[in-house]
Design an enzyme around this catalytic site. Structure first.
Site, PDB file in Angstrom:
ATOM      1  N   ASP A 176     -41.101 -44.486  37.389  1.00  0.00           N
ATOM      2  CA  ASP A 176     -41.615 -45.066  36.136  1.00  0.00           C
ATOM      3  C   ASP A 176     -43.136 -45.049  36.081  1.00  0.00           C
ATOM      4  OD1 ASP A 176     -41.342 -46.268  33.652  1.00  0.00           O
ATOM      5  OD2 ASP A 176     -41.340 -48.301  34.476  1.00  0.00           O
ATOM      6  N   HIS A 212     -45.095 -36.901  32.047  1.00  0.00           N
ATOM      7  CA  HIS A 212     -43.831 -36.412  32.631  1.00  0.00           C
ATOM      8  C   HIS A 212     -44.089 -35.153  33.459  1.00  0.00           C
ATOM      9  CE1 HIS A 212     -41.921 -39.438  30.290  1.00  0.00           C
ATOM     10  NE2 HIS A 212     -42.031 -38.830  29.135  1.00  0.00           N
ATOM     11  N   LEU A 270     -30.318 -33.152  53.061  1.00  0.00           N
ATOM     12  CA  LEU A 270     -30.566 -34.291  52.166  1.00  0.00           C
ATOM     13  C   LEU A 270     -29.757 -34.089  50.888  1.00  0.00           C
ATOM     14  CD1 LEU A 270     -32.581 -36.773  51.350  1.00  0.00           C
ATOM     15  CD2 LEU A 270     -33.810 -35.004  50.094  1.00  0.00           C
TER      16      LEU A 270
HETATM   17  C1  IPE Z   1     -36.178 -46.379  33.554  1.00  0.00           C
HETATM   18  O1  IPE Z   1     -37.461 -46.434  33.024  1.00  0.00           O
HETATM   19  C2  IPE Z   1     -35.583 -45.017  33.328  1.00  0.00           C
HETATM   20  C3  IPE Z   1     -36.174 -43.918  34.075  1.00  0.00           C
HETATM   21  C4  IPE Z   1     -37.175 -43.984  34.911  1.00  0.00           C
HETATM   22  C5  IPE Z   1     -35.571 -42.640  33.834  1.00  0.00           C
HETATM   23  P1  IPE Z   1     -37.761 -46.951  31.540  1.00  0.00           P
HETATM   24  O2  IPE Z   1     -39.200 -46.850  31.362  1.00  0.00           O
HETATM   25  O3  IPE Z   1     -36.893 -46.236  30.581  1.00  0.00           O
HETATM   26  O4  IPE Z   1     -37.263 -48.466  31.615  1.00  0.00           O
HETATM   27  P2  IPE Z   1     -37.702 -49.735  30.773  1.00  0.00           P
HETATM   28  O5  IPE Z   1     -37.560 -49.367  29.336  1.00  0.00           O
HETATM   29  O6  IPE Z   1     -39.112 -50.045  31.138  1.00  0.00           O
HETATM   30  O7  IPE Z   1     -36.772 -50.804  31.226  1.00  0.00           O
HETATM   31  C1  IPE Z   2     -40.697 -42.736  33.370  1.00  0.00           C
HETATM   32  O1  IPE Z   2     -41.932 -42.911  32.753  1.00  0.00           O
HETATM   33  C2  IPE Z   2     -40.029 -41.463  32.925  1.00  0.00           C
HETATM   34  C3  IPE Z   2     -38.843 -41.665  32.086  1.00  0.00           C
HETATM   35  C4  IPE Z   2     -38.339 -42.800  31.719  1.00  0.00           C
HETATM   36  C5  IPE Z   2     -38.205 -40.461  31.616  1.00  0.00           C
HETATM   37  P1  IPE Z   2     -42.079 -43.595  31.343  1.00  0.00           P
HETATM   38  O2  IPE Z   2     -42.001 -42.530  30.299  1.00  0.00           O
HETATM   39  O3  IPE Z   2     -41.093 -44.692  31.180  1.00  0.00           O
HETATM   40  O4  IPE Z   2     -43.541 -44.178  31.433  1.00  0.00           O
HETATM   41  P2  IPE Z   2     -44.052 -45.583  30.939  1.00  0.00           P
HETATM   42  O5  IPE Z   2     -43.150 -46.621  31.506  1.00  0.00           O
HETATM   43  O6  IPE Z   2     -43.991 -45.556  29.441  1.00  0.00           O
HETATM   44  O7  IPE Z   2     -45.441 -45.694  31.458  1.00  0.00           O
HETATM   45 MG    MG Z   3     -41.114 -46.661  31.636  1.00  0.00          MG
END
Ligand code: IPE
Ligand code: IPE
Ligand code: MG
Length: 254
Positions: A34, A51, A145
């Site tokens: 995240d 990403h 792995l």
């Molecule tokens: C969780 O992250 C999903 C992934 C990392 C794929 P999100 O960014 O979607 O989660 P919330 O919305 O903060 O809970």
């Molecule tokens: C995690 O990063 C990737 C996915 C959920 C696909 P985010 O896109 O949630 O990044 P933040 O949380 O908005 O910084």
């Molecule tokens: Mg996120």
């Protein structure tokens, strides 16, 4: 004849994994990758650039997981809730995941990584599923792995899908409801062979699971780190493992 496996590439700074006893090293690590959006925003870039930058963190962590002796790594790449994002971001993430799996599968195969898709079929792009299935078939005999690519994954969706399958089998009299056990339920999960999660890591400073591997993480040790995902690398994993090594796991025992 067993194929020759390539060694993991050392970290660019040459640093080595911490020396720990085998029992201090988690067999199964789950990671909520995240913070990509925030990483990009802080640089004035589009979320998609975050990403893209996250790919190298993942690859470095796979090498680092192999170096330290982790056996299974589950990464949350797209949740069943992520469909709520803008159509542009969803479209980007679908295409990007497909591309990453395609372009990295040979490298992962050479390292002896077994790729496994964990998630729900409904709604997921068919081209993404096809790419995942090709990667699974290419790497199916690998043993170093297991990398669970959790794409269109949600813990509640997984429980629901399992409940539906079990109910259908019961109606057909293929299973007796009273004979169900915690172990037999795992047969209906997306990856029946998945181990229980030992260490659950989330980057970005958020302290929640966001519906990741609910059943499998019932007794996982939770480690929340402040690093944004694109800034993570194998040292982030090793730091979390050092924290894990200090924990006392009791599983309900006194
Ligand atoms: C969780 O992250 C999903 C992934 C990392 C794929 P999100 O960014 O979607 O989660 P919330 O919305 O903060 O809970
Ligand atoms: C995690 O990063 C990737 C996915 C959920 C696909 P985010 O896109 O949630 O990044 P933040 O949380 O908005 O910084
Ligand atoms: Mg996120």
């Amino acid at each position: 004849m067993a194929k020759k496996v390539k060694q993991a590439t050392p970290h660019r700074n040459g640093i080595k994994p911490p020396k720990l006893e085998r029992k201090q090293i988690p067999n199964h690590v789950a990671i909520v990758m995240d913070g990509n959006g925030r990483w990009a925003k802080s640089r004035g870039l589009a979320r998609t650039a975050g990403h893209e930058a996250g790919e190298k963190a993942l690859v470095d962590i796979v090498h680092g997981a192999i170096e330290i002796g982790v056996k299974e790594l589950s990464v949350y790449a797209f949740s069943t809730e992520n469909w709520k994002r803008s159509p542009e971001e969803v479209k980007f993430l679908m295409g990007f995941n497909r591309e990453v799996i395609h372009s990295r599968r040979e490298e992962l195969n050479d390292l002896g990584v077994k790729i496994r898709w964990v998630g729900r079929e409904k709604r997921l792009w068919k081209t993404v599923i096809d790419e995942l299935k090709q990667a699974e078939s290419l790497t199916k005999n690998n043993k170093v792995l297991t990398l669970n690519m959790c794409i269109n994954y949600g813990g509640r969706a997984e429980m629901l899908d399992a409940a539906v399958s079990i109910a259908k089998e019961a109606v057909k009299k293929k299973i007796k409801p009273d004979a169900l056990t915690e172990k037999s339920i795992t047969k209906y999960l997306y990856a029946p062979l998945m181990r229980d999660v030992d260490l659950f890591i989330r980057s970005s400073g958020e302290q929640r699971t966001s519906n990741f591997l609910m059943w499998q993480s019932a007794y996982a040790e939770m480690v929340f780190l402040d690093v944004l995902w694109p800034d993570a690398d194998r040292r982030t994993l090793w730091k979390a493992i050092e924290i894990y090594a200090e924990r006392e796991r009791r599983f309900g025992k006194a």
